[in-house]
Design a protein around this motif. Sequence first.
Motif, PDB file in Angstrom:
ATOM      1  N   GLY A  80      74.913  12.017  14.576  1.00 36.61           N
ATOM      2  CA  GLY A  80      74.584  13.222  13.797  1.00 36.61           C
ATOM      3  C   GLY A  80      75.830  13.889  13.243  1.00 36.61           C
ATOM      4  O   GLY A  80      75.856  14.350  12.097  1.00 36.61           O
ATOM      5  N   LEU A  81      76.873  13.918  14.060  1.00 42.05           N
ATOM      6  CA  LEU A  81      78.123  14.564  13.645  1.00 42.05           C
ATOM      7  C   LEU A  81      78.749  13.858  12.448  1.00 42.05           C
ATOM      8  O   LEU A  81      79.182  14.502  11.486  1.00 42.05           O
TER       9      LEU A  81
ATOM     10  N   MET B 135      69.327   9.960  14.654  1.00 37.01           N
ATOM     11  CA  MET B 135      69.986  10.279  15.932  1.00 37.01           C
ATOM     12  C   MET B 135      69.171   9.726  17.100  1.00 37.01           C
ATOM     13  O   MET B 135      69.716   9.112  18.030  1.00 37.01           O
TER      14      MET B 135
ATOM     15  N   ALA C  18      73.667   9.960  20.121  1.00 35.90           N
ATOM     16  CA  ALA C  18      72.960  10.699  19.064  1.00 35.90           C
ATOM     17  C   ALA C  18      73.860  11.790  18.491  1.00 35.90           C
ATOM     18  O   ALA C  18      73.881  12.018  17.277  1.00 35.90           O
ATOM     19  N   GLY C  19      74.629  12.447  19.371  1.00 39.40           N
ATOM     20  CA  GLY C  19      75.521  13.517  18.937  1.00 39.40           C
ATOM     21  C   GLY C  19      76.564  13.021  17.957  1.00 39.40           C
ATOM     22  O   GLY C  19      76.788  13.636  16.908  1.00 39.40           O
TER      23      GLY C  19
ATOM     24  N   LEU D  55      72.204  10.633  24.561  1.00 38.85           N
ATOM     25  CA  LEU D  55      72.357  11.896  23.842  1.00 38.85           C
ATOM     26  C   LEU D  55      73.767  12.017  23.241  1.00 38.85           C
ATOM     27  O   LEU D  55      73.944  12.540  22.134  1.00 38.85           O
ATOM     28  N   LEU D  56      74.770  11.509  23.965  1.00 37.52           N
ATOM     29  CA  LEU D  56      76.133  11.484  23.421  1.00 37.52           C
ATOM     30  C   LEU D  56      76.180  10.642  22.146  1.00 37.52           C
ATOM     31  O   LEU D  56      76.801  11.019  21.151  1.00 37.52           O
TER      32      LEU D  56
ATOM     33  N   PRO E 231      69.062  18.057  15.127  1.00 36.18           N
ATOM     34  CA  PRO E 231      70.207  18.920  14.865  1.00 36.18           C
ATOM     35  C   PRO E 231      69.801  20.354  14.529  1.00 36.18           C
ATOM     36  O   PRO E 231      70.609  21.245  14.644  1.00 36.18           O
TER      37      PRO E 231
END
Lengths: 293, 218
Positions: A152-153, A178, A148-149, A145-146, A115
Amino acid sequence: MTVLSFSDLNERCCRENKSVYQIALEEEALLQETAGEVIRLKVLENLLAMKDSIKHGLKSTEKSISGWCGDDCEKLRNGYKKRGALFGSVFEKITTYALAVTEENLRMGRIVACPTAGSCGIVPAVIIAAAEENKIPETIQINGLLTAGLIGLIISNKVQLAGAVAGCQAECGVASAMAASALAEMLGGSVKQILNASALALKNILGLTCDPVCGLVEVPCIKRNAFLAIHAVTAVELALCGVESKIPIDEVVDTLKITGQLMSPLLKETSQGGLAKTKTALGLEKLLFKNVN
Amino acid sequence: MEQKSIFSVISPIMAGPSSSHTAGAVRLGLMARNIYRDNFSKVKFILYNSFATTGFGHGTDKGLLAGVLGYSVDDVSIKNIFDIVRDVKYSYEYRQDISRHPNSVDIILDDKMTISGDSVGAGEIRINNINGFSANIDGSYHTLLLMYKDKPGMISKVSDIIQKQKVNIASLHCDRSSKGGTASMYVALDIPIGDDIAEEVKKIKDVFFVTNIRKLKQ
């Protein structure tokens, strides 16, 4: 984002029989008032930038701005060429790629903050090394990656992802969680396994401080990216075998936040304690800042 | 709670090494460029606190300069900016001032305009002062900035002109040195207005400075 906690996410995934990346895609498309395909393209743009950062990092031995770092990735490449990595080629690639990206960051190359810039090597190293070694296609990498996003969000909804707020737990630690979620998704893990992988990664970095020598994102940050990339893989291996985090991930995130609050400010990106106050670090500081102050 | 994007954790694509000390510095420079909107031959940067002490190792000096010259945050030539720059004189000063944000800078263009701002984390920035007038610009809105002699009716004259363009005003911020003294107005807009509209605002009696500021990318 209507998914504010991991229990929200889990419930929604179960109810709608969807994976984490599908929810991430739906929510992001809703937020940006655009089609899911547009979001996937934007994720791909970031993924390709990550791949570029690895490619450039592997080629370069240029030193960082301070002049101390920048050649450890080359040492790994040469070392592995001679004797191979003890734990195989995935391990070899993950550690090499993590250093490649982080060193590229330090020499002002182009990277994706993920991040943060200081933790930029972890997610790319895990996703891309694992994809290459397991021949995982790009669409699945985007799903990773989505995932992980969104992980993290959700963490960032509870705690600001900055060393100054919660120490390195909130930077490299979150990057590791993530990366774990991305890899679990890419290897076909269930929602439960994805959340367990993230929880296990996060749980085992609680208390990690941010004590950068001379206030630079160099020591210990560069090598820490390699360590925490491998850490993510450990979490995934355990989760995919059915090992569960006894403490649910929402509670782990709360703990991370509270631990960050309990952490002395001296250990939160102020370079007033920890490694930054060692004899060697103070010597380096004198050397580096003699021209500035 | 404000809705957030997954790209807040998997972006920006940027030249390293630090989102606050490098990408933030570039964006502060870019914002100063957007505010000044004129060619300049001289720029001075006064770096405060953490920007002053650790900025060198983070390329903050290079980032600020690259920004005012119009480079984007992901441009890898930022690291060579000192070799690239021609025809612009640049200088740096380093200060400690606890009343300022840890990552703070004054950007002085041609000795004419001083733009102060902070890098507030993750590449986000805030311009908080222009030529002594308080400001609050984070680069996320197109903004019309004007300076004028403080007197009644100015807000309605300006909003009249903007309203004719059917442009929605997102927020409005005014400040003044004293009653009847010099005043400033920031009008944040949902869509950009043309420079001709800014010229029209400039024609209002007692308005002596107008700039049409474009928002930053991402």
